[in-house]
Design a protein around this motif. Structure first.
Motif, mmCIF file in Angstrom:
data_model
loop_
_atom_site.group_PDB
_atom_site.id
_atom_site.type_symbol
_atom_site.label_atom_id
_atom_site.label_comp_id
_atom_site.label_asym_id
_atom_site.label_seq_id
_atom_site.Cartn_x
_atom_site.Cartn_y
_atom_site.Cartn_z
ATOM 1 N N ARG A 108 0.821 -1.224 0.000
ATOM 2 C CA ARG A 108 0.000 0.000 0.000
ATOM 3 C C ARG A 108 0.852 1.271 0.000
ATOM 4 N NH1 ARG A 108 -5.128 -1.270 2.187
ATOM 5 N NH2 ARG A 108 -5.664 -3.368 1.484
ATOM 6 N N GLU A 109 2.145 1.112 0.179
ATOM 7 C CA GLU A 109 3.018 2.281 0.339
ATOM 8 C C GLU A 109 3.562 2.724 -1.008
ATOM 9 O OE1 GLU A 109 7.000 3.585 2.857
ATOM 10 O OE2 GLU A 109 5.695 1.990 3.606
ATOM 11 N N ILE A 110 3.130 3.876 -1.454
ATOM 12 C CA ILE A 110 3.560 4.390 -2.753
ATOM 13 C C ILE A 110 5.037 4.799 -2.698
ATOM 14 C CG2 ILE A 110 3.233 6.235 -4.454
ATOM 15 C CD1 ILE A 110 0.286 6.292 -3.609
ATOM 16 N N GLY A 111 5.810 4.309 -3.666
ATOM 17 C CA GLY A 111 7.215 4.700 -3.777
ATOM 18 C C GLY A 111 8.184 3.857 -2.975
ATOM 19 N N PHE A 112 7.690 2.795 -2.325
ATOM 20 C CA PHE A 112 8.584 1.997 -1.484
ATOM 21 C C PHE A 112 9.711 1.376 -2.313
ATOM 22 C CE2 PHE A 112 10.148 -1.639 0.804
ATOM 23 C CZ PHE A 112 10.145 -1.228 2.133
ATOM 24 N N GLY A 113 9.341 0.752 -3.439
ATOM 25 C CA GLY A 113 10.356 0.108 -4.274
ATOM 26 C C GLY A 113 11.366 1.095 -4.816
ATOM 27 N N ARG A 114 10.885 2.254 -5.240
ATOM 28 C CA ARG A 114 11.799 3.267 -5.776
ATOM 29 C C ARG A 114 12.796 3.719 -4.718
ATOM 30 N NH1 ARG A 114 11.863 8.371 -4.948
ATOM 31 N NH2 ARG A 114 9.729 8.441 -4.120
ATOM 32 N N LYS A 115 12.304 3.934 -3.497
ATOM 33 C CA LYS A 115 13.192 4.390 -2.420
ATOM 34 C C LYS A 115 14.231 3.320 -2.075
ATOM 35 C CE LYS A 115 9.476 7.183 -0.407
ATOM 36 N NZ LYS A 115 8.496 7.250 0.717
ATOM 37 N N LEU A 116 13.802 2.071 -2.099
ATOM 38 C CA LEU A 116 14.733 0.985 -1.802
ATOM 39 C C LEU A 116 15.830 0.907 -2.855
ATOM 40 C CD1 LEU A 116 15.573 -1.533 -0.205
ATOM 41 C CD2 LEU A 116 13.945 -2.844 -1.586
ATOM 42 N N LEU A 117 15.436 0.965 -4.122
ATOM 43 C CA LEU A 117 16.425 0.887 -5.191
ATOM 44 C C LEU A 117 17.320 2.122 -5.225
ATOM 45 C CD1 LEU A 117 14.284 -0.665 -8.064
ATOM 46 C CD2 LEU A 117 15.878 -1.813 -6.519
ATOM 47 N N GLN A 118 16.815 3.278 -4.752
ATOM 48 C CA GLN A 118 17.640 4.481 -4.684
ATOM 49 C C GLN A 118 18.777 4.298 -3.693
ATOM 50 O OE1 GLN A 118 17.389 7.506 -6.540
ATOM 51 N NE2 GLN A 118 19.443 7.624 -5.626
ATOM 52 N N ILE A 119 18.502 3.591 -2.596
ATOM 53 C CA ILE A 119 19.550 3.315 -1.604
ATOM 54 C C ILE A 119 20.653 2.477 -2.239
ATOM 55 C CG2 ILE A 119 20.040 2.094 0.550
ATOM 56 C CD1 ILE A 119 17.246 2.936 1.515
ATOM 57 N N LEU A 120 20.256 1.494 -3.044
ATOM 58 C CA LEU A 120 21.256 0.675 -3.741
ATOM 59 C C LEU A 120 22.023 1.505 -4.766
ATOM 60 C CD1 LEU A 120 19.273 -2.643 -4.352
ATOM 61 C CD2 LEU A 120 20.959 -2.165 -2.578
ATOM 62 N N GLU A 121 21.315 2.390 -5.463
ATOM 63 C CA GLU A 121 21.982 3.240 -6.449
ATOM 64 C C GLU A 121 23.014 4.148 -5.781
ATOM 65 O OE1 GLU A 121 20.941 6.804 -9.650
ATOM 66 O OE2 GLU A 121 19.331 5.489 -8.931
ATOM 67 N N ASP A 122 22.693 4.646 -4.603
ATOM 68 C CA ASP A 122 23.632 5.502 -3.877
ATOM 69 C C ASP A 122 24.927 4.768 -3.552
ATOM 70 O OD1 ASP A 122 21.760 7.503 -3.976
ATOM 71 O OD2 ASP A 122 21.042 7.225 -1.920
ATOM 72 N N GLU A 123 24.838 3.437 -3.451
ATOM 73 C CA GLU A 123 26.035 2.622 -3.178
ATOM 74 C C GLU A 123 26.657 2.081 -4.468
ATOM 75 O OE1 GLU A 123 27.547 2.179 -0.397
ATOM 76 O OE2 GLU A 123 26.098 2.931 1.074
ATOM 77 N N GLU A 124 26.147 2.566 -5.627
ATOM 78 C CA GLU A 124 26.622 2.139 -6.953
ATOM 79 C C GLU A 124 26.462 0.636 -7.138
ATOM 80 O OE1 GLU A 124 30.493 3.647 -7.862
ATOM 81 O OE2 GLU A 124 29.953 5.727 -7.427
ATOM 82 N N ILE A 125 25.292 0.123 -6.767
ATOM 83 C CA ILE A 125 24.984 -1.296 -6.870
ATOM 84 C C ILE A 125 23.827 -1.488 -7.847
ATOM 85 C CG2 ILE A 125 24.039 -3.301 -5.625
ATOM 86 C CD1 ILE A 125 25.511 -2.323 -3.156
ATOM 87 N N SER A 126 24.006 -2.394 -8.802
ATOM 88 C CA SER A 126 22.928 -2.754 -9.725
ATOM 89 C C SER A 126 22.261 -4.030 -9.222
ATOM 90 C CB SER A 126 23.478 -2.974 -11.134
ATOM 91 O OG SER A 126 24.409 -4.048 -11.141
ATOM 92 N N TYR A 127 21.039 -4.274 -9.691
ATOM 93 C CA TYR A 127 20.331 -5.473 -9.237
ATOM 94 C C TYR A 127 19.954 -6.348 -10.425
ATOM 95 C CZ TYR A 127 15.894 -3.334 -10.714
ATOM 96 O OH TYR A 127 14.888 -2.781 -11.453
ATOM 97 N N GLU A 128 19.645 -7.615 -10.140
ATOM 98 C CA GLU A 128 19.352 -8.599 -11.176
ATOM 99 C C GLU A 128 17.868 -8.961 -11.242
ATOM 100 O OE1 GLU A 128 22.059 -9.749 -13.053
ATOM 101 O OE2 GLU A 128 23.242 -8.341 -11.871
ATOM 102 N N HIS A 129 17.269 -9.265 -10.101
ATOM 103 C CA HIS A 129 15.866 -9.671 -10.033
ATOM 104 C C HIS A 129 15.240 -9.051 -8.788
ATOM 105 C CE1 HIS A 129 16.795 -12.842 -12.981
ATOM 106 N NE2 HIS A 129 17.861 -13.073 -12.245
ATOM 107 N N THR A 130 13.916 -8.872 -8.813
ATOM 108 C CA THR A 130 13.214 -8.365 -7.632
ATOM 109 C C THR A 130 11.927 -9.146 -7.390
ATOM 110 O OG1 THR A 130 12.161 -6.666 -9.013
ATOM 111 C CG2 THR A 130 14.128 -6.011 -7.766
ATOM 112 N N PRO A 131 12.017 -10.424 -7.015
ATOM 113 C CA PRO A 131 10.802 -11.170 -6.670
ATOM 114 C C PRO A 131 10.168 -10.578 -5.402
ATOM 115 C CG PRO A 131 12.745 -12.423 -6.077
ATOM 116 C CD PRO A 131 13.227 -11.242 -6.859
ATOM 117 N N SER A 132 8.833 -10.586 -5.341
ATOM 118 C CA SER A 132 8.180 -9.924 -4.214
ATOM 119 C C SER A 132 6.917 -10.660 -3.786
ATOM 120 C CB SER A 132 7.823 -8.478 -4.578
ATOM 121 O OG SER A 132 6.888 -8.458 -5.642
#
Length: 454
Positions: free
Chosen positions: A319-343
């Protein structure tokens, strides 16, 4: 015009380079030759790229680098002597490596790229010199002169669109172009390397730029197999496959071709052929846009290890709008790319390559996710493998996922994650690294063992 790339084992010794020259001589349409750095000559040998990495690290630590320097130079001297070349090319290589060592070390990443790239760059100079001694009119061409432009840090190195126009002029040369793989230059003239195995990428870029009739990727196997021959005894050979199938399999550990190497060729519809330097008359495996239907829905099975999972759980996450974006932004700040996002409804897992993580990065990420996203549970888990089943025929085959999961269940292993792309060309299973080999064997038995007719 054909572009041909020769991998590390194909240029590991003087004897191998003689085979390269014979292959180029046998087909006058092979006008552009891309080379890797010298690879292993035997099982316990060390690749020149690894020698250069050791050399660069020692230099950055301020240590005496004479021993590491000589190990690199000795490899080139052995090749040059075996090819009957004079001291001139050896002196050129030695001076080049010395100058790279003396370059600015303020940015360790750029310094490391400079050193690593010398493996391919100096081998290309040596191969061009040898070609000319045996009657093959050849010219070494620098990526900087030719215009192989790449993007800036911190993004992963990729060719810029304008690079293709600049490189297209190579088709007008009346000599054989010998081109070093693995690196290019930014607009400001900074050398940047592609990922390991990036000479495949260079070859594909050049093939696309000159609109080659074929891009030949020479390695040390006759063709692509449906599974790793080091794990499966005498696996089925693949005579033809699509770009998408090869891309998916390369991503999951098919070391025969870098997983980023197909896109440039695909965009210009340049077919790719995987061939063997030690057996050049073998037809190899053709990689094309489309192929005829096969009676087998699965084209190949592969696996790659070195994955970690970031698990995040929070009640009412959906129900939380923007949760995924905020999570991936934290990874981007650490210069980390991701492969899959099962949920799930209240949880999300991010699958990423473990080599991007450090204990400090993990701690920062966990702390930020807990603090900024108020997550109920956050943790990292490692030692995962991704097992991939690939085939254009999968989309028209019912019950395939059930067959795969049943086969995996027979091994007693647990499936940690399942992901299927919308294209339905691949099915990915996340499993523990310790279960990878037995799962591959069971999946091969399920999809490729001969059917006994009673």
């Amino acid at each position: 015009m054909k572009v041909c790339k020769f991998g590390g084992t194909s240029v590991a010794s003087a004897q191998q380079i003689k085979k390269v020259a014979a292959i180029v001589r046998a087909d006058p349409s092979r006008r552009i030759v891309v080379v890797s750095a010298p690879g292993k000559r035997f099982e316990d040998d060390v690749k020149v790229t690894d020698l250069l990495i050791n050399l660069s690290h020692a230099a950055l630590r301020g240590e005496n680098v004479e021993e590491q320097f000589n190990k690199v130079i000795d490899r080139y001297d052995n090749i040059a002597n075996g090819l009957g070349l004079g001291c001139e090319i050896q002196d050129i290589i030695k001076l080049d490596l010395y100058n790279r060592l003396a370059s600015d070390k303020e940015n360790p990443r750029i310094f490391l790229d400079q050193l690593q790239a010398s493996g391919e760059d100096n081998l290309a100079k040596l191969v061009a010199a040898y070609f000319n001694t045996v009657g093959l009119h050849a010219e070494y061409v620098s990526p900087k002169e030719a215009g192989l432009l790449v993007n800036d840090l911190p993004q992963r190195a990729q060719a810029l669109p304008e690079a293709y126009n600049r490189l297209s002029t190579l088709k007008d040369k009346d000599t054989i172009t010998v081109f070093p793989g693995f690196f290019g230059y930014t607009e400001e003239g900074v050398l940047r390397t592609f990922e390991r195995g990036g000479s495949d990428i260079t070859g594909s870029i050049l093939a696309a730029a000159v609109k080659a009739e074929l891009y030949e990727n020479f390695t040390d196997v006759d063709c692509v197999f449906v599974a790793n021959p080091r794990i499966i005894d005498s696996p089925v050979e693949i005579d033809k496959m699509t770009y998408r199938e090869m891309r998916e399999l390369s991503y999951a550990g098919f070391s025969v071709l870098h997983d980023e190497a197909l896109m440039p060729a695909f965009k210009e519809s340049v077919p790719v052929c995987i061939k063997n330097t030690n057996n050049p008359l073998a037809p190899g495996t053709m990689i094309v846009a489309e192929r005829e239907s096969s009676f087998r829905p699965v084209t190949g099975i592969s696996a790659d290890s070195g994955f970690s999972t970031l698990f995040v759980s929070k009640y009412l996450m959906n129900r939380e709008i923007g949760f995924g974006r905020k999570l991936l932004q934290i990874l981007e700040d650490e210069e980390i790319s991701y492969e899959h996002t099962p949920s799930g409804i209240d949880n999300l897992s991010v699958i990423l390559r473990s080599h991007q993580l450090t204990p400090d990065k993990e701690a920062r990420i966990v702390d930020r996710v807990k603090t900024e996203l108020q997550a109920d549970e956050v943790n990292f888990r490692s030692n995962f493998s991704m097992v991939v089943i690939v085939g254009e025929g999968m989309r028209n085959s019912t019950g395939l996922a059930a067959r795969a999961t049943t086969a995996i269940s027979r091994t007693g292993a647990n499936i940690e994650m399942i992901n299927q792309g919308s294209s339905e060309v691949s099915l990915v299973f996340g499993v523990l690294k310790q279960d990878e080999t037995k799962i591959l064997k069971e999946l091969y038995k399920e999809f490729f063992s001969p059917v006994l007719v009673v």
